[in-house]
Design an enzyme around this catalytic site. Structure first.
Site, PDB file in Angstrom:
ATOM      1  N   HIS A  36       0.867  -1.155   0.067  1.00 26.19           N
ATOM      2  CA  HIS A  36       0.101   0.083   0.055  1.00 26.19           C
ATOM      3  C   HIS A  36       1.017   1.359  -0.167  1.00 26.19           C
ATOM      4  CE1 HIS A  36      -2.668   3.139   2.159  1.00 26.19           C
ATOM      5  NE2 HIS A  36      -3.692   2.274   1.689  1.00 26.19           N
ATOM      6  N   ASP A  39       3.358  -4.438   8.175  1.00 27.54           N
ATOM      7  CA  ASP A  39       2.188  -3.530   7.733  1.00 27.54           C
ATOM      8  C   ASP A  39       0.858  -4.463   7.999  1.00 27.54           C
ATOM      9  OD1 ASP A  39      -0.300  -2.240   6.869  1.00 27.54           O
ATOM     10  OD2 ASP A  39       0.569  -1.441   5.026  1.00 27.54           O
TER      11      ASP A  39
HETATM   12  N1  PMP Z   1      -1.640  -0.583   4.688  1.00 32.10           N
HETATM   13  C1  PMP Z   1      -2.560  -1.375   4.086  1.00 32.10           C
HETATM   14  C2  PMP Z   1      -2.364  -2.615   3.383  1.00 32.10           C
HETATM   15  C3  PMP Z   1      -3.831  -0.662   4.109  1.00 32.10           C
HETATM   16  O1  PMP Z   1      -4.848  -1.432   3.470  1.00 32.10           O
HETATM   17  C4  PMP Z   1      -4.241   0.448   4.345  1.00 32.10           C
HETATM   18  C5  PMP Z   1      -5.570   1.100   4.555  1.00 32.10           C
HETATM   19  N2  PMP Z   1      -6.079   0.870   3.323  1.00 32.10           N
HETATM   20  C6  PMP Z   1      -3.377   1.137   5.029  1.00 32.10           C
HETATM   21  C7  PMP Z   1      -1.890   0.578   5.185  1.00 32.10           C
HETATM   22  C8  PMP Z   1      -3.329   2.585   5.724  1.00 32.10           C
HETATM   23  O2  PMP Z   1      -4.301   2.629   6.845  1.00 32.10           O
HETATM   24  P1  PMP Z   1      -4.969   3.820   7.461  1.00 32.10           P
HETATM   25  O3  PMP Z   1      -5.471   4.389   6.323  1.00 32.10           O
HETATM   26  O4  PMP Z   1      -6.073   3.326   8.450  1.00 32.10           O
HETATM   27  O5  PMP Z   1      -3.860   4.450   8.049  1.00 32.10           O
END
Ligand code: PMP
Length: 405
Positions: free
Chosen positions: A121, A198
């Site tokens: 991500h 993560d």
């Molecule tokens: N890493 C992954 C794999 C995610 O799916 C997400 C949220 N879509 C995030 C990081 C970021 O999370 P947040 O927006 O809650 O900080």
């Protein structure tokens, strides 16, 4: 068949009674909240509200006790060695940014390497990239094989470059792929790396055992685990957390302040500057207590049943191109209708009150590698019913007919 009672599980979530016409399949973006979480938030603000750690009064002391109890609850759930290893953040993004900032300022030196994967991500790419150029640190990427799985022999090769940090997602938010994390983290540790996970999507798929998993850091967001938005966790091994330069300075995180110098508080306060999201922490603990009543392996097999129903139904819809793997999938399916724009498909589903997400899912480099402009994502949760999957399949069939006509 699954022993998990999805209908009973769903009853815990008031959203579905309030919005009975909707089929919610955007669970990788955020999940709904059970009564237990909503009541905890309401109760805190109505009856317990006070700031933590600073008041001379009883109310503040009570709020502090609740906040620290929430930390212990989370510590026990993820099996961290001690509560001080649980740092509250606003979410995974904030946790990864603190980590990248903190490691760059202390542990990493010019010429050092960080290894991430092609499935990350943006939060696990950009947070490192922001500093790489300035600190002269190199970001390497584990490529994909032809099956869109991480290329394990390339990973072994990249480990021979001795990365200082290996930071991997547990589950791909874009494809649902569950990474072979245990073995990859072990290999990374054997190569001398600091390991980061993560866990934003992983935390709802599997209950982590952080004293078993070879992870030095593990980050997650409350809102993907039925908890509130704006609260998350940076877990780290004490010795490493102590080496992180705080990203945020301010109240609570200091020991002594003068106009020329400040010294920092002990953990966890050192990495929690300012007033924290107290109600959020309590809400996240409530979510964890809630989910702890259910059997993780039963939830997993129920999600597999939802996936199988979806998979079988998709075989009857012409022009479906599935990007996600069906094996080792945490309940997320990304697909396209051949020749159609993913946003058009999602719009047609939205007209039928089916909530999905279209686009590149905060994983642009992955979509570039797949040479795909975007895709529609169906992310299942244990409150989804088989009948909803069937309705979704019908809606997809109709969407395909409309777009083809
Ligand atoms: N890493 C992954 C794999 C995610 O799916 C997400 C949220 N879509 C995030 C990081 C970021 O999370 P947040 O927006 O809650 O900080």
């Amino acid at each position: 068949m699954s022993d998990f009672n999805a209908a009973a599980f769903r009853q815990h979530f008031p959203f579905f009674a309030a919005q009975p016409d909707w089929i919610y399949l955007d669970n990788a973006a955020t999940t709904h909240k059970p009564f237990a979480v909503l009541e905890t938030l309401d109760h805190f603000y109505r009856q317990q509200n006070s700031n933590v750690h600073r008041g001379a009064h009883k109310l503040s002391q009570m709020a502090t006790i609740l906040y620290e109890e929430a930390r212990s609850c989370i510590q026990q759930y993820v099996n961290a060695a001690e509560p001080a290893e649980i740092i509250f953040t606003s979410g995974t993004t904030a946790a990864l940014n603190q980590l990248a900032f903190g490691l760059m300022h202390t542990v990493l030196k010019p010429g050092d390497r960080i290894l991430i994967s092609a499935l990350e991500h943006h939060a696990n790419i950009v947070s490192w990239q922001l500093h790489c150029q300035r600190f002269g640190v190199i970001l390497d990427v584990i490529p994909l094989d032809s099956q869109l799985q991480l290329d394990q022999s390339a990973f072994e090769q990249l480990l021979t470059l001795h990365p200082k940090v290996v930071s991997l997602t547990q589950v791909s938010n874009a494809l649902g792929t569950v990474l072979p994390l245990a073995s990859m983290l072990q290999a990374a540790k054997a190569a001398g790396a600091i390991t980061v996970v993560d866990g934003a999507q992983g935390i709802v798929w599997d209950k982590p055992d952080l004293q078993q998993l070879a992870a030095d850091f593990y980050c997650f967001s409350g809102h993907k685990l039925y908890g509130p938005t704006g609260i998350g966790v940076l877990y780290g091994k004490r010795a490493l957390l102590e080496r992180l330069t705080p990203l945020l300075g301010g109240g609570e995180m200091i020991e002594q302040v003068s106009f020329s110098h400040s010294s920092f508080n002990h953990l966890p306060a050192r990495l929690e500057a300012g007033t924290p999201h107290i109600a959020g922490a309590l809400g996240l603990a409530a979510a964890i207590r809630f989910i702890s009543q259910f059997d993780v392996s039963q939830i997993k097999s129920y999600k597999r049943l939802l996936l199988k129903t979806f998979h079988d139904g998709l075989q009857h819809i012409p022009g479906i191109v599935v990007l996600s793997p069906w094996q080792d999938n945490a309940g997320i399916v990304t697909l396209n209708l051949q020749g159609e724009h993913s946003a058009d498909v999602a719009t047609l589903l939205n007209e039928q009150r089916i909530a999905v997400r279209a686009g590149r899912h905060c994983a642009m480099p992955l979509f570039d590698l797949m040479a795909t402009a975007g895709a529609v994502r169906f992310a299942f949760a244990p409150y989804n019913q088989i009948s909803e999957v069937e309705q979704c399949l019908k809606a997809l069939t109709q969407a395909a007919e409309i777009l083809a006509s």
